[in-house]
Design a protein around this motif. Structure first.
Motif, mmCIF file in Angstrom:
data_model
loop_
_atom_site.group_PDB
_atom_site.id
_atom_site.type_symbol
_atom_site.label_atom_id
_atom_site.label_comp_id
_atom_site.label_asym_id
_atom_site.label_seq_id
_atom_site.Cartn_x
_atom_site.Cartn_y
_atom_site.Cartn_z
ATOM 1 N N VAL A 59 1.320 -1.025 0.007
ATOM 2 C CA VAL A 59 0.123 0.392 0.172
ATOM 3 C C VAL A 59 0.243 1.469 0.047
ATOM 4 N N PRO A 60 0.729 2.459 -0.811
ATOM 5 C CA PRO A 60 1.624 2.810 -0.874
ATOM 6 C C PRO A 60 1.214 4.235 0.302
ATOM 7 N N SER A 61 0.961 4.359 1.310
ATOM 8 C CA SER A 61 0.458 4.910 2.616
ATOM 9 C C SER A 61 -0.595 4.237 3.083
ATOM 10 N N LEU A 86 2.260 -6.865 4.703
ATOM 11 C CA LEU A 86 0.928 -5.517 4.732
ATOM 12 C C LEU A 86 2.785 -4.815 5.150
ATOM 13 N N TYR A 87 2.995 -4.249 3.870
ATOM 14 C CA TYR A 87 4.133 -3.336 3.758
ATOM 15 C C TYR A 87 3.465 -2.096 3.024
ATOM 16 N N LEU A 88 4.026 -0.697 3.615
ATOM 17 C CA LEU A 88 3.758 0.568 3.648
ATOM 18 C C LEU A 88 4.319 0.916 2.668
ATOM 19 N N LEU A 91 6.977 4.134 4.137
ATOM 20 C CA LEU A 91 7.754 4.336 5.473
ATOM 21 C C LEU A 91 8.894 2.638 4.776
ATOM 22 N N LYS A 92 8.554 2.043 3.629
ATOM 23 C CA LYS A 92 9.212 1.083 3.885
ATOM 24 C C LYS A 92 9.170 0.251 4.843
ATOM 25 N N LEU A 93 7.977 0.299 5.840
ATOM 26 C CA LEU A 93 7.499 -0.981 7.266
ATOM 27 C C LEU A 93 7.103 -2.030 7.040
ATOM 28 N N SER A 94 7.502 -2.807 6.834
ATOM 29 C CA SER A 94 6.484 -4.360 6.649
ATOM 30 C C SER A 94 5.754 -4.628 8.210
ATOM 31 N N SER A 95 4.622 -5.939 7.965
ATOM 32 C CA SER A 95 4.484 -5.878 9.253
ATOM 33 C C SER A 95 5.161 -7.394 10.077
ATOM 34 N N SER A 103 6.471 -7.888 13.530
ATOM 35 C CA SER A 103 6.553 -7.473 13.420
ATOM 36 C C SER A 103 6.274 -6.602 15.169
ATOM 37 N N PRO A 104 7.334 -6.111 15.693
ATOM 38 C CA PRO A 104 6.100 -5.873 17.077
ATOM 39 C C PRO A 104 6.543 -4.362 16.571
ATOM 40 N N VAL A 105 7.037 -3.471 15.422
ATOM 41 C CA VAL A 105 7.334 -2.155 15.276
ATOM 42 C C VAL A 105 5.693 -1.872 14.930
ATOM 43 N N PHE A 106 5.530 -2.919 14.018
ATOM 44 C CA PHE A 106 4.980 -2.471 13.256
ATOM 45 C C PHE A 106 3.203 -1.960 13.504
ATOM 46 N N PRO A 107 2.634 -2.348 14.614
ATOM 47 C CA PRO A 107 1.390 -2.094 14.978
ATOM 48 C C PRO A 107 1.536 -0.883 16.122
#
Length: 199
Positions: A59-61, A86-88, A91-95, A103-107
């Motif tokens: 997802v773009p954002s 799920l990948y944002l 932010l280059k952030l993945s679930s 990922s503990p950071v994602f939520p």
């Protein structure tokens, strides 16, 4: 399988289909307001019917999933529980991490971003309301509201306020005031819809 989902408002530019179509197995793009529930969107519904555990969704954002904090978190939780990665993109952030573990950071990040988007939306509503009131004060001779003699049927009213109907039926623990805040409508409107639903 790798999928990509995005949403744009009707006034925004077209999607970057050409840049992304070769990177994914399928693309799902909706043109609607961010306040429309994810499950009420045509392409989002199609996506949820084909995506499976182990698939990746880009997802773009975060705000492409929605602008309502409750709906966004519900969508994210459902996707993660389904085993979707799920990948944002912004932010280059993945679930999930590289080993496939949650990922503990994602939520934490998504929760904060959802709240920030919700605050921004409410702030915009307040600024819009203030601007409207200022304009009315300068133009007292101009008529406002629905012309006299025009009445909306109960069915039309419920159709017009589908988002309120959703909050009343799916989030019965929420107060009328809270629903008014998240829907951007007045408490009086929420109460009127609730009476029609006999809630």
């Amino acid at each position: 399988m790798k999928y990509r989902y995005s949403r744009k408002s009707t006034e925004e530019q077209t999607f970057d289909r050409i840049q992304t179509q070769e990177q994914f197995d399928d693309l799902f793009y909706d043109s609607c307001s961010g306040m429309v529930s994810f499950k009420e969107r045509k392409e989002a519904t199609r996506l949820m019917s084909v995506i499976q555990s182990g698939d990746e969704l880009s997802v773009p954002s975060l705000d492409r999933l929605g602008r309502n904090i409750y709906d966004v978190q519900k969508t994210i939780n459902e996707l993660v529980e389904m085993g979707i990665q799920l990948y944002l993109e912004d932010l280059k952030l993945s679930s999930h991490d590289i080993d496939g573990n949650p990922s503990p950071v994602f939520p934490i990040v998504t929760s904060v971003l959802s709240m920030a988007a919700d605050i921004e939306r409410k702030s915009l509503l307040l600024r819009t309301k203030a601007g409207r009131e200022a304009f009315r004060a300068k133009n007292p001779e101009k008529g406002w509201g629905r012309p006299k003699g025009t009445n909306m049927t109960n069915k039309a009213l419920l159709q017009r306020h589908k988002n309120i109907v959703k909050w009343l039926t799916e989030y019965s623990h929420m107060s009328y005031s809270d629903i008014a805040k998240v829907s951007g409508k007045s408490r009086q409107t929420v109460s009127k819809v609730a009476k029609l639903l006999e809630v």
